[in-house]
Design an enzyme around this catalytic site. Structure first.
Site, short mmCIF file in Angstrom:
data_model
loop_
_atom_site.label_atom_id
_atom_site.label_comp_id
_atom_site.label_asym_id
_atom_site.label_seq_id
_atom_site.Cartn_x
_atom_site.Cartn_y
_atom_site.Cartn_z
N ASP A 429 -55.04 -10.11 8.41
CA ASP A 429 -54.46 -9.24 9.30
C ASP A 429 -53.63 -8.31 8.60
O ASP A 429 -53.61 -8.52 7.36
CB ASP A 429 -53.11 -10.25 9.92
CG ASP A 429 -52.61 -9.38 11.13
OD1 ASP A 429 -53.05 -8.51 11.61
OD2 ASP A 429 -51.49 -9.73 11.30
N ASP A 766 -50.11 -13.82 10.40
CA ASP A 766 -48.88 -14.78 10.85
C ASP A 766 -48.26 -14.53 12.17
O ASP A 766 -47.30 -15.16 12.64
CB ASP A 766 -47.62 -13.93 9.87
CG ASP A 766 -47.83 -12.23 10.37
OD1 ASP A 766 -48.60 -11.94 10.94
OD2 ASP A 766 -46.84 -11.50 10.24
N ASP A 770 -53.25 -14.18 15.84
CA ASP A 770 -54.19 -14.68 14.73
C ASP A 770 -54.43 -16.20 14.79
O ASP A 770 -55.36 -16.60 14.12
CB ASP A 770 -53.45 -14.65 13.35
CG ASP A 770 -52.94 -13.15 12.99
OD1 ASP A 770 -53.81 -12.36 13.12
OD2 ASP A 770 -51.85 -12.96 12.59
#
Length: 1153
Positions: A429, A766, A770
């Site tokens: 990410d 995080d 995700d």
């Protein structure tokens, strides 16, 4: 780009205005993705620009090509299994029936349903009293295996079972003939004892590693936001008590059973409790409803809510469901599977050799003596089996986990350490993982003019400094301040001293707005929210309707979010305080402003407003989230706002290091493609050209650029759902990949597709978005500080300091584990040749037995075990040797083609129900029959001998070194020493053969005198001494040459003399322990009864194996030179343009592209 406002134009395949000639159709390049019917879609934006959906197809594909490309993905299309039965029946939950007033009274707390943030909650003293009375809010851990059961599991490994059976067999022989088999008393006892000791070593290491993991998990206790004494604060979830008021937000794990009394678009994932796959909405119903409870351990996936704690600990719903507190489960890592195969293979070989040697021995050397032949066969069995391997594996993993913990990397599962070293692809990410998650407003574009909200020397001359009095700026500040869901830890301190509880984007906007509002709190209270739709990953916008009067009515609607989504809802734009219709000129300036912001890697959001007219909209109007239940169109575009989230320090070097290690790193983000690409170029993720950037450089149109001209691709999330198998293959063939504007479902799909191609996938993230990908990945890596509870729950590994660069240390650690384990096995099985070949000479030539079974055991489980364990502390051979090699199972064209061919073969054998088309599962018998038939098929043998670039734990190179190179040198050294000792005792090789052919009547007490070839007479005591010295020197020769082999097995990149090779002090400790044991056994008279040996063996004979040890090091050095070219070829080539220096804060550093 907004699919809702995109016009779709269909073109039949083959229609291209550039190449109308039919004979050129084979070379025509289609810029869009064909759908399943063969039609091509091209998406057009609302303001006229076309964006090719995805990557081009270089050629037309045959039916066979399409079948092959689709192979391997078919399992991804299978329907999901329905959820488990509802387990809530019969559970004692009643609080949801109470009204808010009854709850308030029953729990003796204080709530404010209209303004939950103003609730008083419990006092600190009352909370402490309740905690002391009711205990902490923790669940009783699930029942684990007892220590005895764990020890039994360690004992019941294949190697230990073989040792126990061999030991029992020796005792059976003892019972049959006690006098002849007396020495079996010791041998049987040692065999069984070794199995138990070996199991204890593994059991001890497992217990130790479990304790370490438990202490690690205690370092990250779950926390929650709670109101006490009218102050919102964060406390450990274990300190929650009944009556506490808790704020839960998207990404949180519910800390206890709550009853919701205020909520905004709150959705919760109950799948862990009920199996419901879809998130469930939760509403604050005043008079009681099943829509109110929020259960402990469920995950908040959307919105936010305020709840009152009604149950804690074991009294919660999850505490009452016995099915959820079952035993432990676990998946085998690739390493444990390989070790299992190796153990099985070696055990089968050992058993077969033992049987063969038994048959040969009983018909030749032992002449029908069953007891001696069985002992001989046992010695062969023991020689083949590396008994200490399970202990070595466990020790290696636990040591690595401790090392990684010291570097702030928490491994929740020991096997995950090695998996990290095997990664071939890392999907990461952006926000909070690669960047700092510290958003700062940099620019605002409003009324066709750009303003700078941050002091910068890199803005162009046309950019004006920000002023609250400039046209559109006050509206921009209002939208930032009022269309927000952040909370403050305290409201009784100045604005700039407050900690803001919210996501990074909203925090950046609030910080910006707070600088220009005299009284932020008063401004918010003056314009309360009437209706709200929070931001979510599907809409990509947030909407709020406020009690904010204007000339035409009492309500104002603000919307902010992804620019393309917000602009699609606008028909006018704000210029000099007036709403002006959107024109083509405005769209062009909008594009230029957008590019100006996004090309710097800034996150760009759009803001718009609609002044709701009366009497259509009044304070009494009821709004809802259904279509048409709120004003969704006819907005006035206010501004584009850019926020910079600079890359974290060390990220650029970390990504560069991972790429040099052959790991493909790709970004999967919800940001706009231009923003994502600009950040990717700053951090070594994209160095080459995309079709768009090459188009700009060369002046050619995007359509004229072939896919093989570029190394990088930026894929828009809108394209992902329609991608076919061959298109996924084309995307993953690129070196540099960025997926932008993705949803959680897209991230999950990307991971599945990569795994289908054979990639070992790691995912870092995080946020709650995700978590599905983190769970599906081979290794999920979450952030501790910025990470949500949901992501930490789903991950296998947690970075305690949120430092992405720690993944590099983890990869190096994982690769080193594999290398160390391989060295340990290579070292351990090298002694098989010097143990087995002399035994073969004993029965074939014959010669007196060079090594007894009990001495073989002492080699394998004495000094060898010490030294094999010491490899766990080995450091890398060279500084970056392992981190410049390809992953051990690289994914390339050959490996993908092999996987697809196998998958296609499987697909053609699947049987489906003719009516439902569902797969018919074969019976166990048919599965077993197919396995029996497989070795007689051509495909089975082709698969076995197929060329592969993968490196396995035990491969041909390792076996060649252990058995044919080092093994032969050790065997030669041992036999030379054996014959020299016998020669000095009066026996030539021909004398030994002559003596041994007399049916074992020599070399024992009471043996007749032997006359050698030189005419010398050798009596019985001299014969016994000669044999004892010969067996002693063979034992010591194996030990001494193996001491040199400790360093020879490490020589891969450099010669076996370097500092890193000899720098492991535990190797020397293991050698010293082995030397003490060897000398003690050979030279201690009381032990001669059991082990043989003699104190008359001169240390001068040690020089013979020392010479062969030096020869082994010479051979290892020659081997390094011979293999240097192949290792050099396996190294990852230098990557041109890689920036291996720290990232700096560059607020307005524009991309070169």
């Amino acid at each position: 780009m907004d699919a809702d406002n995109a016009s779709v134009e269909k073109l039949s395949v083959g229609q291209t205005p550039v190449l109308p000639d039919e004979e050129l159709l084979g070379n025509a390049r289609t810029v869009a993705f064909p759908d399943e019917h063969g039609d091509v879609y091209e998406e057009k934006l609302h303001h006229g620009h076309a964006r090719p959906r995805g990557v081009e197809m270089k050629r037309e594909m045959t039916k066979e090509d399409k079948e092959l490309a689709a192979a391997g993905y078919e399992h991804l299309q299978e329907k999901k299994v329905k959820g488990k039965e509802d387990e809530l029946n019969g559970v004692d939950i009643t609080e949801h029936r109470l009204s808010f007033q009854e709850l308030d009274k029953a729990l003796e707390t204080s709530i404010d349903t209209k303004d939950p943030g103003a609730s008083y909650g419990l006092t600190t003293d009352e909370a402490k009293a309740r905690l002391a009375r009711n205990g902490p809010n923790v669940l009783t851990p699930p029942k684990k295996k007892s220590a005895l059961r764990k020890y039994f599991d360690c004992l019941m490994t294949m190697f230990n079972i073989l040792l126990i059976i061999a030991g029992i067999l020796e005792y059976i022989l003892l019972g049959i003939d006690f006098k002849e088999s007396f020495q079996n008393t010791y041998l049987g006892g040692i065999l069984i004892g070794v199995a138990f000791v070996n199991a204890f070593i593994e059991f001890y290491q497992l217990q130790k590693s479990e304790a370490i993991l438990a202490s690690f998990l205690a370092m990250i206790p779950p926390s929650c936001r709670v109101v006490r004494d009218s102050t919102l604060t964060s406390i450990p979830a274990a300190d929650l008590v009944k009556g506490d008021l808790v704020l839960v937000r998207v990404g949180d794990k519910t800390p206890a059973d709550l009853i919701i009394f205020a909520a905004t678009d709150l959705k919760v994932d109950n799948s862990s409790l009920t199996g419901e796959s879809e998130p469930q909405e939760r509403h604050p119903k005043p008079e009681g409803s099943l829509a109110r409870p929020l259960f402990n351990s469920t995950l908040v996936v959307n919105g936010e809510g305020w709840g009152i704690v009604v149950r804690t600990g074991d009294h919660t719903l999850i505490g009452q469901i016995a099915a959820l507190t079952g035993g432990e489960t676990g998946n085998s890592s690739p390493l444990s599977v390989e070790i299992g195969h190796f153990v099985t293979l070696v055990s089968i070989i050992a058993i077969l050799f033992a049987i063969v040697f038994f048959v040969v021995g009983i018909t030749t050397a032992y002449k029908g003596d069953g007891a001696l032949t069985v002992t001989f066969a046992v010695s062969i069995l023991v020689a083949f089996v590396p008994e200490g391997l399970p202990s070595v594996v466990t020790l290696l993993l636990s040591i690595a986990a401790r090392r990684m913990a010291s570097q702030n990397v928490l491994v929740k599962d020991l096997q995950g350490v090695e998996t990290l070293g095997s990664l071939t692809l890392l999907a990461t990410d952006k926000t909070g993982t690669l960047t700092r998650n510290q958003m700062t407003v940099t620019n605002i574009w409003s009324g066709e003019k750009m303003y700078s909200a941050f002091q910068s020397n890199n803005d162009s001359e046309e950019v004006a400094p920000f002023s609250i009095d400039a046209p559109g700026m006050r509206e921009s500040v209002d939208i930032a301040a009022l269309n927000s869901r952040v909370k403050f830890d305290k409201t009784d301190v100045p604005f700039d001293k407050r900690a803001i509880l919210g996501d990074a984007t909203e925090t950046g906007l609030i910080r910006f707005a707070g600088r220009y509002l005299p009284d932020f709190d008063a401004h918010q209270k003056k314009h309360p929210k009437v209706f709200e739709i929070p931001f979510n990953s599907t809409n990509k916008w947030a909407l709020v309707i406020l009690d904010k009067a204007h000339n035409d009515g009492a309500l104002t609607s603000y919307i902010k979010g992804a620019p393309e989504r917000v602009l699609a809802k606008c028909s006018t734009f704000l210029k000099d305080g007036k709403a002006v219709p959107i024109t083509d000129d405005f769209k062009q300036e909008y594009d230029e402003a957008y590019n100006y912001m996004a090309s710097r890697g800034h996150r760009v959001i759009a803001c718009a407003q609609r002044l709701l007219p009366s009497p259509e909209y009044t304070l009494n109007t009821e709004f809802n989230k259904d279509d048409g239940g709120y004003p969704a169109t006819e907005y006035c575009f206010v501004c584009l706002t850019s926020l910079e989230d600079p890359p974290k320090h060390g990220v650029r070097e970390a990504i560069g290091t991972l790429r040099l290690a052959g790991i493909k790193v790709m970004m999967v983000t919800g940001d706009h493609p231009k923003t994502a690409e600009a950040i990717a170029r700053k951090i070594n993720l994209i160095l080459g050209e995309t079709r768009e950037s090459l188009s700009k450089k060369t002046g050619r149109s995007v359509d004229e650029i072939y896919e093989d001209e570029v190394d990088a691709v930026v894929v828009h999330g809108d394209d992902i759902d329609n991608l076919q198998g061959w298109q996924w293959d084309q995307i993953f063939s690129k070196d540099e990949i960025v997926f932008a504007r993705t949803s959680p479902q897209h991230k999950l799909e990307i991971v599945k597709r990569a795994q289908a191609l054979g990639h070992i996938v790691g995912v870092t993230g995080d946020g709650v978005n995700d978590s599905p990908a983190l769970k599906k990945a081979d290794l999920g890596i979450a952030m501790n500080i910025s990470g949500s509870d949901v992501s930490k729950e789903a991950a296998n590994m947690i970075l305690l300091d949120d430092n992405f660069a720690s993944t590099v240390k983890g990869v190096a650690e994982g690769r080193q584990i594999f290398a160390n384990l391989k060295r340990s096995i290579q070292y351990t099985i090298s002694h098989s040749t010097p143990e087995v070949i002399p035994q073969l000479l004993y029965v074939v030539v014959p010669i007196p037995l060079p090594l007894s079974a009990i001495l073989i055991l002492v080699i394998d489980l004495g000094f060898e075990l010490f030294v094999a364990l010491s490899f766990a502390w080995d450091k890398p051979e060279t500084k970056d040797g392992l981190m410049r090699l390809q992953p051990r199972k690289p994914v390339n064209g050959r490996s993908i083609m092999s996987l697809k061919k196998k998958a296609l073969r499987r697909t053609k054998t699947i049987v489906r129900d003719p009516e439902t088309q569902e797969i018919v599962k074969p019976s166990r018998f048919s599965v077993w029959m197919n396995k029996v038939k497989e070795p007689f098929t051509r495909a089975w043998w082709e698969d076995r001998f197929e060329r592969s670039d993968s490196e396995t734990l035990v491969d041909a190179k390792l076996l060649s070194y252990a058995y044919l190179e080092a093994g032969v040198i050790e065997m030669a050294g041992a036999l030379v020493a054996y014959f020299v000792v016998f020669w000095k005792s009066g026996f030539s090789p021909s004398d030994l053969r002559k003596a041994q052919q007399t049916n074992n009547k020599y070399f024992a007490k009471g043996s007749p005198d032997f006359i050698n070839g030189r005419g010398q007479i050798i009596d019985a005591s001299q014969q016994v001494d000669a044999l004892a010295k010969a067996q002693g020197i063979v034992y010591l020769s194996v030990f001494i040459i193996q001491c040199f082999n400790v360093f020879a097995v490490k020589a891969k990149f450099s010669f076996p003399f370097g500092k890193n090779i000899v720098g492991n002090y535990y190797n020397f400790a293991g050698i010293f322990a082995g030397a003490c044991l060897g000398i003690f056994i050979v030279y201690t008279p009381p032990l001669h009864v059991v082990f043989g040996g003699t104190d008359k063996l001169s240390p001068l004979y040690w020089l013979i194996p020392i010479a062969f040890g030096v020869l082994l090091l010479v051979w290892a050095s020659i081997r390094v030179l011979l293999l240097r070219k192949s290792i050099e070829n396996a190294r990852v080539k230098d990557i041109k343009g890689l920036m291996m220096f720290p990232t700096m804060r560059t607020m307005s550093m524009r991309s070169k592209h």
